[in-house]
Design a protein around this motif. Structure first.
Motif, PDB file in Angstrom:
ATOM      1  N   VAL A  32       0.845  -1.002  -0.037  1.00 26.00           N
ATOM      2  CA  VAL A  32      -0.052   0.063  -0.109  1.00 26.00           C
ATOM      3  C   VAL A  32       0.916   1.152  -0.078  1.00 26.00           C
ATOM      4  O   VAL A  32       0.368   2.252  -0.499  1.00 26.00           O
ATOM      5  CB  VAL A  32      -0.939   0.003   1.070  1.00 26.00           C
ATOM      6  N   LEU A  33       2.050   1.270   0.706  1.00 25.94           N
ATOM      7  CA  LEU A  33       2.779   2.466   0.673  1.00 25.94           C
ATOM      8  C   LEU A  33       3.313   2.647  -0.624  1.00 25.94           C
ATOM      9  O   LEU A  33       3.773   3.752  -0.831  1.00 25.94           O
ATOM     10  CB  LEU A  33       4.198   2.281   1.539  1.00 25.94           C
ATOM     11  N   THR A  39       6.718   7.574  -0.072  1.00 26.49           N
ATOM     12  CA  THR A  39       6.804   6.211   0.721  1.00 26.49           C
ATOM     13  C   THR A  39       6.993   5.147  -0.213  1.00 26.49           C
ATOM     14  O   THR A  39       7.103   3.992   0.310  1.00 26.49           O
ATOM     15  CB  THR A  39       5.597   6.201   1.600  1.00 26.49           C
ATOM     16  N   ARG A  40       7.179   5.264  -1.423  1.00 30.44           N
ATOM     17  CA  ARG A  40       7.432   4.129  -2.234  1.00 30.44           C
ATOM     18  C   ARG A  40       8.564   3.358  -2.117  1.00 30.44           C
ATOM     19  O   ARG A  40       8.563   2.249  -2.036  1.00 30.44           O
ATOM     20  CB  ARG A  40       7.527   4.519  -3.829  1.00 30.44           C
ATOM     21  N   VAL A  41       9.794   3.927  -1.919  1.00 33.46           N
ATOM     22  CA  VAL A  41      11.049   3.507  -1.646  1.00 33.46           C
ATOM     23  C   VAL A  41      10.874   2.575  -0.411  1.00 33.46           C
ATOM     24  O   VAL A  41      11.463   1.444  -0.146  1.00 33.46           O
ATOM     25  CB  VAL A  41      12.230   4.294  -1.495  1.00 33.46           C
ATOM     26  N   ILE A  42      10.179   3.065   0.873  1.00 26.69           N
ATOM     27  CA  ILE A  42       9.933   2.580   1.998  1.00 26.69           C
ATOM     28  C   ILE A  42       9.492   1.120   1.825  1.00 26.69           C
ATOM     29  O   ILE A  42       9.581   0.179   2.256  1.00 26.69           O
ATOM     30  CB  ILE A  42       9.244   3.357   3.069  1.00 26.69           C
ATOM     31  N   LYS A  99       1.577   7.759   7.318  1.00 22.35           N
ATOM     32  CA  LYS A  99       2.246   7.580   8.627  1.00 22.35           C
ATOM     33  C   LYS A  99       1.244   6.515   9.484  1.00 22.35           C
ATOM     34  O   LYS A  99       1.983   5.788  10.304  1.00 22.35           O
ATOM     35  CB  LYS A  99       2.102   8.820   9.256  1.00 22.35           C
ATOM     36  N   ARG A 100       0.176   6.393   9.159  1.00 23.55           N
ATOM     37  CA  ARG A 100      -0.566   5.288  10.117  1.00 23.55           C
ATOM     38  C   ARG A 100      -0.144   3.930   9.759  1.00 23.55           C
ATOM     39  O   ARG A 100      -0.071   3.070  10.424  1.00 23.55           O
ATOM     40  CB  ARG A 100      -2.056   5.441   9.847  1.00 23.55           C
ATOM     41  N   ILE A 101       0.032   3.675   8.295  1.00 26.12           N
ATOM     42  CA  ILE A 101       0.349   2.478   7.845  1.00 26.12           C
ATOM     43  C   ILE A 101       2.048   2.266   8.481  1.00 26.12           C
ATOM     44  O   ILE A 101       2.057   0.905   8.783  1.00 26.12           O
ATOM     45  CB  ILE A 101       0.464   2.363   6.284  1.00 26.12           C
ATOM     46  N   LEU A 102       2.635   3.202   8.305  1.00 28.00           N
ATOM     47  CA  LEU A 102       3.989   2.988   8.967  1.00 28.00           C
ATOM     48  C   LEU A 102       3.932   2.416  10.372  1.00 28.00           C
ATOM     49  O   LEU A 102       4.573   1.695  10.755  1.00 28.00           O
ATOM     50  CB  LEU A 102       4.893   4.245   8.605  1.00 28.00           C
ATOM     51  N   THR A 103       3.328   3.306  11.092  1.00 27.90           N
ATOM     52  CA  THR A 103       2.920   2.882  12.587  1.00 27.90           C
ATOM     53  C   THR A 103       2.571   1.414  12.641  1.00 27.90           C
ATOM     54  O   THR A 103       3.197   0.604  13.674  1.00 27.90           O
ATOM     55  CB  THR A 103       2.041   3.803  13.247  1.00 27.90           C
TER      56      THR A 103
END
Length: 137
Positions: A32-33, A39-42, A99-103
């Motif tokens: 999804v990122l 956030t593509r690279v992440i 940011k929510r997805i990363l969390t």
């Protein structure tokens, strides 16, 4: 017996709930990122790290059976990944949803690492007997 079959048959009952959450945090959320350019690279780094860990765990299972040490690839690969994710999540230029997805990813991977570190310590303290050996048939 495959690793998934071994976990289903010999793993604790809560594992049936945990594994889908782990798949969400380790594979689905990073995909999804990719949809946000910032956030593509992440997302790509996270997917590659999770794929490498998954293949390594499967290889270890085929060599050693269902042992406590199977989380070692997570420890080696996901420990630096979670540090990277935490650093990226501190950035202020991401939209709210990434940011929510990363969390969510940090929480899921962090919980997994706690299990993996505990299991690795148990293995190195002598709990080396496999619950089941790999059976290709």
């Amino acid at each position: 017996m495959t690793l998934n079959e071994a976990m289903a048959e010999f793993g604790p009952s809560w594992l049936r709930v945990w594994l889908p959450l782990l798949m969400l945090g380790g594979f689905v959320a990073p995909v999804v990122l990719i949809f946000w350019s910032k956030t593509r690279v992440i997302g790509i780094i996270s997917i590659v790290a999770s794929l490498i860990a998954a293949f390594a765990i499967d290889y270890m299972y085929k060599q050693m059976g269902y042992v406590k040490l199977l989380g070692l690839p997570h420890i080696i690969i996901w420990t630096p990944l979670i540090v990277y994710l935490i650093m990226q999540n501190r950035r202020h230029d991401f939209p709210t949803w990434p940011k929510r997805i990363l969390t969510f990813m940090i929480v899921i991977i962090g919980i997994s690492l706690v299990f993996d570190y505990v299991d690795a310590v148990r293995y190195f303290l002598g709990n080396t007997m496999p619950l089941v050996m790999y059976d290709p048939a």
